[in-house]
Scaffold this motif. Structure first.
Motif, PDB file in Angstrom:
ATOM      1  N   UNK A 112      -6.009  -4.137   8.172  1.00  0.00           N
ATOM      2  CA  UNK A 112      -5.991  -2.770   7.650  1.00  0.00           C
ATOM      3  C   UNK A 112      -4.998  -1.976   8.513  1.00  0.00           C
ATOM      4  N   UNK A 113      -3.992  -1.292   7.943  1.00  0.00           N
ATOM      5  CA  UNK A 113      -3.733  -1.093   6.513  1.00  0.00           C
ATOM      6  C   UNK A 113      -2.974  -2.268   5.890  1.00  0.00           C
ATOM      7  N   UNK A 114      -3.098  -2.377   4.579  1.00  0.00           N
ATOM      8  CA  UNK A 114      -2.482  -3.480   3.838  1.00  0.00           C
ATOM      9  C   UNK A 114      -1.949  -2.938   2.516  1.00  0.00           C
ATOM     10  N   UNK A 115      -0.654  -3.099   2.284  1.00  0.00           N
ATOM     11  CA  UNK A 115      -0.029  -2.615   1.055  1.00  0.00           C
ATOM     12  C   UNK A 115       0.257  -3.799   0.135  1.00  0.00           C
ATOM     13  N   UNK A 132      -0.949  -0.650  -4.449  1.00  0.00           N
ATOM     14  CA  UNK A 132      -2.190  -0.233  -3.794  1.00  0.00           C
ATOM     15  C   UNK A 132      -2.035  -0.268  -2.287  1.00  0.00           C
ATOM     16  N   UNK A 133      -2.845   0.548  -1.621  1.00  0.00           N
ATOM     17  CA  UNK A 133      -2.908   0.548  -0.169  1.00  0.00           C
ATOM     18  C   UNK A 133      -4.362   0.436   0.259  1.00  0.00           C
ATOM     19  N   UNK A 134      -4.647  -0.559   1.105  1.00  0.00           N
ATOM     20  CA  UNK A 134      -5.978  -0.728   1.688  1.00  0.00           C
ATOM     21  C   UNK A 134      -5.944  -0.131   3.089  1.00  0.00           C
ATOM     22  N   UNK A 135      -6.701   0.941   3.282  1.00  0.00           N
ATOM     23  CA  UNK A 135      -6.673   1.653   4.560  1.00  0.00           C
ATOM     24  C   UNK A 135      -8.052   2.221   4.852  1.00  0.00           C
ATOM     25  N   UNK A 140      -6.652   2.402  -2.321  1.00  0.00           N
ATOM     26  CA  UNK A 140      -6.120   3.553  -3.044  1.00  0.00           C
ATOM     27  C   UNK A 140      -4.913   3.100  -3.854  1.00  0.00           C
ATOM     28  N   UNK A 141      -4.890   3.492  -5.127  1.00  0.00           N
ATOM     29  CA  UNK A 141      -3.744   3.177  -5.974  1.00  0.00           C
ATOM     30  C   UNK A 141      -2.717   4.284  -5.784  1.00  0.00           C
ATOM     31  N   UNK A 142      -1.539   3.927  -5.255  1.00  0.00           N
ATOM     32  CA  UNK A 142      -0.566   4.997  -5.002  1.00  0.00           C
ATOM     33  C   UNK A 142       0.578   5.001  -6.003  1.00  0.00           C
ATOM     34  N   UNK A 143       0.561   4.097  -6.964  1.00  0.00           N
ATOM     35  CA  UNK A 143       1.455   4.193  -8.114  1.00  0.00           C
ATOM     36  C   UNK A 143       0.681   3.719  -9.333  1.00  0.00           C
ATOM     37  N   UNK A 144       0.850   4.400 -10.458  1.00  0.00           N
ATOM     38  CA  UNK A 144       0.090   4.062 -11.656  1.00  0.00           C
ATOM     39  C   UNK A 144       0.516   2.748 -12.282  1.00  0.00           C
ATOM     40  N   UNK A 155      10.361  -1.736  -5.875  1.00  0.00           N
ATOM     41  CA  UNK A 155       9.705  -2.253  -4.675  1.00  0.00           C
ATOM     42  C   UNK A 155      10.654  -2.120  -3.502  1.00  0.00           C
ATOM     43  N   UNK A 156      10.162  -1.532  -2.402  1.00  0.00           N
ATOM     44  CA  UNK A 156      11.028  -1.307  -1.247  1.00  0.00           C
ATOM     45  C   UNK A 156      11.058  -2.485  -0.278  1.00  0.00           C
ATOM     46  N   UNK A 157      10.394  -3.579  -0.629  1.00  0.00           N
ATOM     47  CA  UNK A 157      10.422  -4.765   0.222  1.00  0.00           C
ATOM     48  C   UNK A 157       9.322  -4.826   1.248  1.00  0.00           C
ATOM     49  N   UNK A 158       8.512  -3.784   1.362  1.00  0.00           N
ATOM     50  CA  UNK A 158       7.439  -3.779   2.355  1.00  0.00           C
ATOM     51  C   UNK A 158       6.132  -4.236   1.717  1.00  0.00           C
ATOM     52  N   UNK A 159       5.188  -4.653   2.542  1.00  0.00           N
ATOM     53  CA  UNK A 159       3.906  -5.102   2.037  1.00  0.00           C
ATOM     54  C   UNK A 159       4.030  -6.420   1.301  1.00  0.00           C
TER      55      UNK A 159
END
Length: 232
Positions: A112-115, A132-135, A140-144, A155-159
């Motif tokens: 945690x955290x995990x994207x 989604x982000x697990x924190x 939490x869904x941060x994009x629909x 996708x920015x390449x992270x997570x």
């Protein structure tokens, strides 16, 4: 909690039963698709018998509500509704892309955290996607939700990228250092999600349970199939 979870939104049928006071759930996976309509209820009954649970003892029936296969979502929803009506228990619809994210987090052991950007094959050269982000122990869904071509994934390449799209579309996805992980919306992932979703008021009456459809059109015309074949 006493819970039954089921998912037929992909090419895999997944069932799991959790009994209060018992650590590991009973689980079953098998090929999905058309097979689900004939095998789902008998397999559920067998797993419930193994757990020595009656349907009326369940706290809820959990099902993968979508997005996913049109027929698979209808199968899971109708079975969950029918069993819940008969037993007088509530239904918990679970976002299948969230279940993919949870399965990926569990498989990878990410802290945690995990994207996670969750991706499911929508056929017709498209994918279902959500981020989604697990924190702090919560998702939490941060994009629909989106229904997109693989190359249009933002996708920015992270997570992590997680899902069942890599064999079909992997070369067309954006590059990045993030992990790519094969993950499906398993019933066991839904069991892990269920307590917090239930505590947040996610359960509904059986007659209120509905699938989540992102596409109205579920098949191509003959001309569209011919055009797609010619473009290859």
């Amino acid at each position: 909690m006493n819970l039954l979870a089921l998912d037929t939104s992909t090419e895999q049928m997944s069932i799991a039963v959790q009994r209060r006071g018992v650590g590991a759930p009973w689980q079953h996976t098998a090929p999905g698709g058309a097979r689900s309509s004939t095998h789902l209820i008998p397999d559920i009954q067998r797993l419930m018998a193994q757990a020595q649970l009656q349907f009326g003892e369940l706290d809820a029936i959990v099902f993968g509500a979508g997005p996913g296969s049109f027929t698979g979502l209808r199968t899971a929803c109708s079975v969950a509704q029918g069993l819940a009506f008969g037993a007088g228990v509530p239904v918990l619809p679970v976002d299948t892309l969230l279940a993919v994210a949870e399965e990926a987090r569990f498989q990878s052991g990410e802290a945690d955290p995990c994207a996670v950007t969750a991706l499911l094959d929508a056929r017709m050269d498209e994918m279902y996607a959500a981020s989604y982000l697990f924190e702090s122990g919560l998702w939490k869904q941060h994009e629909g939700y989106s229904l997109i071509k693989p190359e249009n994934l933002g996708w920015d390449g992270s997570g992590m990228l997680a899902g069942n799209v890599f064999a079909a579309y992997g070369a067309r996805l954006p590059d990045g250092p993030g992990l790519r992980l094969l993950a499906l919306p398993t019933a066991t992932a839904m069991l892990r999600l269920a307590p917090k979703l239930l505590a947040a008021g996610g359960a509904v009456r059986a007659d209120q349970a509905l699938p989540t459809y992102l596409r109205d059109k579920v098949a191509q015309t003959t001309l569209e199939r011919a055009a797609a074949k010619a473009a290859v």
